[in-house]
Design a protein around this motif. Structure first.
Motif, PDB file in Angstrom:
ATOM      1  N   GLU A  26      29.344  28.004 -43.820  1.00  0.00           N
ATOM      2  CA  GLU A  26      29.865  27.339 -44.874  1.00  0.00           C
ATOM      3  C   GLU A  26      28.781  27.034 -45.918  1.00  0.00           C
ATOM      4  O   GLU A  26      29.238  26.375 -46.984  1.00  0.00           O
ATOM      5  CB  GLU A  26      30.794  26.158 -44.579  1.00  0.00           C
ATOM      6  CG  GLU A  26      32.091  26.529 -43.897  1.00  0.00           C
ATOM      7  CD  GLU A  26      33.154  25.422 -43.750  1.00  0.00           C
ATOM      8  OE1 GLU A  26      32.909  24.533 -44.398  1.00  0.00           O
ATOM      9  OE2 GLU A  26      34.038  25.617 -42.914  1.00  0.00           O
ATOM     10  N   ARG A  27      27.410  27.233 -45.487  1.00  0.00           N
ATOM     11  CA  ARG A  27      26.432  27.068 -46.289  1.00  0.00           C
ATOM     12  C   ARG A  27      26.489  27.762 -47.522  1.00  0.00           C
ATOM     13  O   ARG A  27      26.838  28.880 -47.527  1.00  0.00           O
ATOM     14  CB  ARG A  27      25.058  27.235 -45.557  1.00  0.00           C
ATOM     15  CG  ARG A  27      23.942  26.943 -46.622  1.00  0.00           C
ATOM     16  CD  ARG A  27      22.718  27.900 -46.241  1.00  0.00           C
ATOM     17  NE  ARG A  27      22.956  29.201 -46.022  1.00  0.00           N
ATOM     18  CZ  ARG A  27      23.262  29.950 -46.956  1.00  0.00           C
ATOM     19  NH1 ARG A  27      22.924  29.580 -48.266  1.00  0.00           N
ATOM     20  NH2 ARG A  27      23.591  31.281 -46.878  1.00  0.00           N
ATOM     21  N   ARG A  28      26.225  27.334 -48.831  1.00  0.00           N
ATOM     22  CA  ARG A  28      26.466  28.260 -49.979  1.00  0.00           C
ATOM     23  C   ARG A  28      25.094  27.844 -50.681  1.00  0.00           C
ATOM     24  O   ARG A  28      24.554  26.841 -51.027  1.00  0.00           O
ATOM     25  CB  ARG A  28      27.457  27.932 -50.954  1.00  0.00           C
ATOM     26  CG  ARG A  28      28.726  28.444 -50.007  1.00  0.00           C
ATOM     27  CD  ARG A  28      29.133  29.803 -50.153  1.00  0.00           C
ATOM     28  NE  ARG A  28      30.341  30.186 -49.279  1.00  0.00           N
ATOM     29  CZ  ARG A  28      30.267  30.553 -48.165  1.00  0.00           C
ATOM     30  NH1 ARG A  28      29.143  30.507 -47.452  1.00  0.00           N
ATOM     31  NH2 ARG A  28      31.433  30.964 -47.379  1.00  0.00           N
ATOM     32  N   ASP A  29      24.992  28.894 -51.560  1.00  0.00           N
ATOM     33  CA  ASP A  29      23.740  28.771 -52.625  1.00  0.00           C
ATOM     34  C   ASP A  29      24.519  28.319 -54.014  1.00  0.00           C
ATOM     35  O   ASP A  29      24.887  29.077 -54.601  1.00  0.00           O
ATOM     36  CB  ASP A  29      22.968  29.972 -52.886  1.00  0.00           C
ATOM     37  CG  ASP A  29      21.814  29.967 -53.765  1.00  0.00           C
ATOM     38  OD1 ASP A  29      21.453  28.830 -54.071  1.00  0.00           O
ATOM     39  OD2 ASP A  29      21.053  31.061 -54.060  1.00  0.00           O
ATOM     40  N   MET A  30      24.328  27.042 -53.960  1.00  0.00           N
ATOM     41  CA  MET A  30      25.196  26.225 -54.904  1.00  0.00           C
ATOM     42  C   MET A  30      24.553  26.274 -56.446  1.00  0.00           C
ATOM     43  O   MET A  30      23.266  26.236 -56.468  1.00  0.00           O
ATOM     44  CB  MET A  30      25.510  24.900 -54.684  1.00  0.00           C
ATOM     45  CG  MET A  30      26.192  24.776 -53.540  1.00  0.00           C
ATOM     46  SD  MET A  30      28.036  25.605 -53.538  1.00  0.00           S
ATOM     47  CE  MET A  30      28.673  24.861 -54.981  1.00  0.00           C
ATOM     48  N   ARG A  31      25.143  26.465 -57.508  1.00  0.00           N
ATOM     49  CA  ARG A  31      24.693  26.618 -58.805  1.00  0.00           C
ATOM     50  C   ARG A  31      25.502  25.521 -59.882  1.00  0.00           C
ATOM     51  O   ARG A  31      24.973  25.400 -60.859  1.00  0.00           O
ATOM     52  CB  ARG A  31      25.007  28.090 -59.465  1.00  0.00           C
ATOM     53  CG  ARG A  31      23.962  29.049 -58.908  1.00  0.00           C
ATOM     54  CD  ARG A  31      22.678  28.877 -59.369  1.00  0.00           C
ATOM     55  NE  ARG A  31      21.772  29.875 -58.862  1.00  0.00           N
ATOM     56  CZ  ARG A  31      20.938  29.734 -57.831  1.00  0.00           C
ATOM     57  NH1 ARG A  31      20.951  28.436 -57.152  1.00  0.00           N
ATOM     58  NH2 ARG A  31      20.168  30.572 -57.181  1.00  0.00           N
ATOM     59  N   HIS A  32      26.407  24.992 -59.218  1.00  0.00           N
ATOM     60  CA  HIS A  32      27.503  24.171 -60.043  1.00  0.00           C
ATOM     61  C   HIS A  32      27.288  22.605 -59.279  1.00  0.00           C
ATOM     62  O   HIS A  32      27.651  22.433 -57.846  1.00  0.00           O
ATOM     63  CB  HIS A  32      28.690  24.398 -60.227  1.00  0.00           C
ATOM     64  CG  HIS A  32      28.943  25.702 -60.525  1.00  0.00           C
ATOM     65  ND1 HIS A  32      28.543  27.164 -60.180  1.00  0.00           N
ATOM     66  CD2 HIS A  32      29.482  25.952 -62.060  1.00  0.00           C
ATOM     67  CE1 HIS A  32      29.128  28.045 -60.813  1.00  0.00           C
ATOM     68  NE2 HIS A  32      29.261  27.315 -62.232  1.00  0.00           N
ATOM     69  N   PHE A  33      26.834  21.520 -60.070  1.00  0.00           N
ATOM     70  CA  PHE A  33      26.680  20.451 -59.225  1.00  0.00           C
ATOM     71  C   PHE A  33      27.414  19.412 -60.074  1.00  0.00           C
ATOM     72  O   PHE A  33      27.642  19.523 -61.170  1.00  0.00           O
ATOM     73  CB  PHE A  33      25.222  19.919 -59.247  1.00  0.00           C
ATOM     74  CG  PHE A  33      24.334  20.630 -58.367  1.00  0.00           C
ATOM     75  CD1 PHE A  33      24.141  20.545 -57.123  1.00  0.00           C
ATOM     76  CD2 PHE A  33      23.799  22.015 -58.640  1.00  0.00           C
ATOM     77  CE1 PHE A  33      23.406  21.202 -56.237  1.00  0.00           C
ATOM     78  CE2 PHE A  33      23.105  22.715 -57.754  1.00  0.00           C
ATOM     79  CZ  PHE A  33      22.766  22.363 -56.585  1.00  0.00           C
ATOM     80  N   ALA A  34      27.694  18.067 -59.414  1.00  0.00           N
ATOM     81  CA  ALA A  34      28.504  17.044 -59.976  1.00  0.00           C
ATOM     82  C   ALA A  34      27.816  15.895 -60.431  1.00  0.00           C
ATOM     83  O   ALA A  34      28.527  14.850 -60.319  1.00  0.00           O
ATOM     84  CB  ALA A  34      29.681  16.794 -58.831  1.00  0.00           C
ATOM     85  N   GLY A  35      26.598  16.218 -60.556  1.00  0.00           N
ATOM     86  CA  GLY A  35      25.681  14.753 -60.946  1.00  0.00           C
ATOM     87  C   GLY A  35      25.577  14.110 -59.626  1.00  0.00           C
ATOM     88  O   GLY A  35      25.391  14.384 -58.514  1.00  0.00           O
TER      89      GLY A  35
END
Lengths: 233, 233
Positions: A26-35
């Motif tokens: 379930e690890r993902r290379d995230m590009r969208h963050f929520a501050g």
């Protein structure tokens, strides 16, 4: 070798094993963050996880520069945008498709950590005489440790490598011989991608595991049957 | 970007998080193996964990050659011994100390997997235009995934990089452009080292976490207080 001490830890349980595989899957290379924020004790746990990575000859070729100031983040963001454009040009026919993939984490993520190798790699010969790139491999293992630990902390992490390393080294006033390997964006996310983002965006697909495996020599197909494995994300 | 799907998995629990950190803390680069076997379903789970690593532009730059035959293992062992000698000479005053560190896993471990990058790396520009070494970083993340999963399966893994990559590529009949990165020894062990083996053997010590951290720019000490972190292995 007679003075080695051994751990008396119990075996990993089925529950523990399942948790480790869950983090891996379930690890993902995230590009969208929520501050938001990463509490300091959590941030230190993640950095400690990175620092527990293996390294060739135990050279520990990783340093982390935490970038909090908005002006510095904007300068890093500008470097990344510049390289995005150049990469897009180099990609030719996939240029437009590539430019749709935004890299916003540097401005939006709670934390930005630049991982860099320190100067002096040439002094380390152990395990690197014929494979000098092993220090890069070690630093990558540190990031992967942090990535899995972040997932287990329910935090997203993205590893950005779209920058000119010399320009980033200058910006962060690194000494000669230091070599940055990544801008790590870390922090709360609204949710994790169900699949790798590049797969969802149809940039690439995960190849069949069977195609990764061979027996004895390159050209010989594996006798292992990966199709027998239960499927999952 | 509007068509991204998100996971509905629950948050990681405290128990799951602890298990992930345990794998990270208790993973060791093993050099002592107990023979035996790795069941095929376990081996496939580990390979699948490796294949779930992140990779730059999702290029998946890893292939695994499973070496079972004794003659082939002996040839690999001979390559490693040759490089051990050469590395020892290159180390100069630490030569004798280095030669005490045996590398026996290739003959003793239940499984030997050679990880190699396939040919064609130059076709992948995404995230590699200025940092071409990012494919090596990706392959290293695959090994780290497998390493942590192996620990959770109560199996040891050692990553050997003491070999001439061209000689190993020839031995395993790899095509031009393929580049082996490691000989992975995998299997049951009698026990795991309580600390990193190279630390126990006094080759090197883990550096203080605080020394790995900086704020904003290279020369600025971190305001994080790593000494506040509870200590552990």
């Amino acid at each position: 070798m007679s003075d080695l001490h051994y751990s008396s830890s119990p075996q990993f349980s089925e529950t523990e094993r399942t948790a480790v595989y869950r983090a891996i899957n379930e690890r993902r290379d995230m590009r969208h963050f929520a501050g938001g924020q990463v509490p300091e004790d959590v941030l230190l746990r993640l950095l400690r996880a990175a620092h527990h990575a293996p390294s060739v000859g135990m050279m520990q070729p990783w340093r982390f520069i935490r970038v909090q100031s908005r002006p510095m983040r904007e300068r890093i963001h500008a470097l990344i945008e510049q390289e995005r454009q150049r990469t897009a040009e180099a990609l030719g026919e996939r240029k437009d498709e590539f430019m749709k993939l935004k890299v916003q984490g540097v401005l939006d993520a709670a934390e930005v950590l630049v991982i860099t190798m320190p100067p002096g790699r040439e002094a380390h010969v152990f395990g690197r005489r014929t494979l000098p790139e092993m220090d890069i491999a070690s630093a990558a293992c540190a990031v992967q440790n942090m990535w899995l630990a972040a997932r287990a902390e329910n935090l997203g992490l993205g590893w950005v490598s779209l920058f000119d390393p010399e320009a980033l080294a200058r910006l962060l006033q690194m000494p000669k011989g230091a070599h940055p390997l990544g801008v790590l964006c870390l922090g709360p996310v609204q949710a994790f991608y169900a699949e790798p983002m590049l797969q969802q965006e149809k940039w690439a697909r995960r190849m069949p595991l069977q195609d990764m495996l061979m027996d004895e020599v390159w050209a010989q197909e594996s006798s292992l049957d990966a199709s027998a494995l239960h499927t999952s994300k």
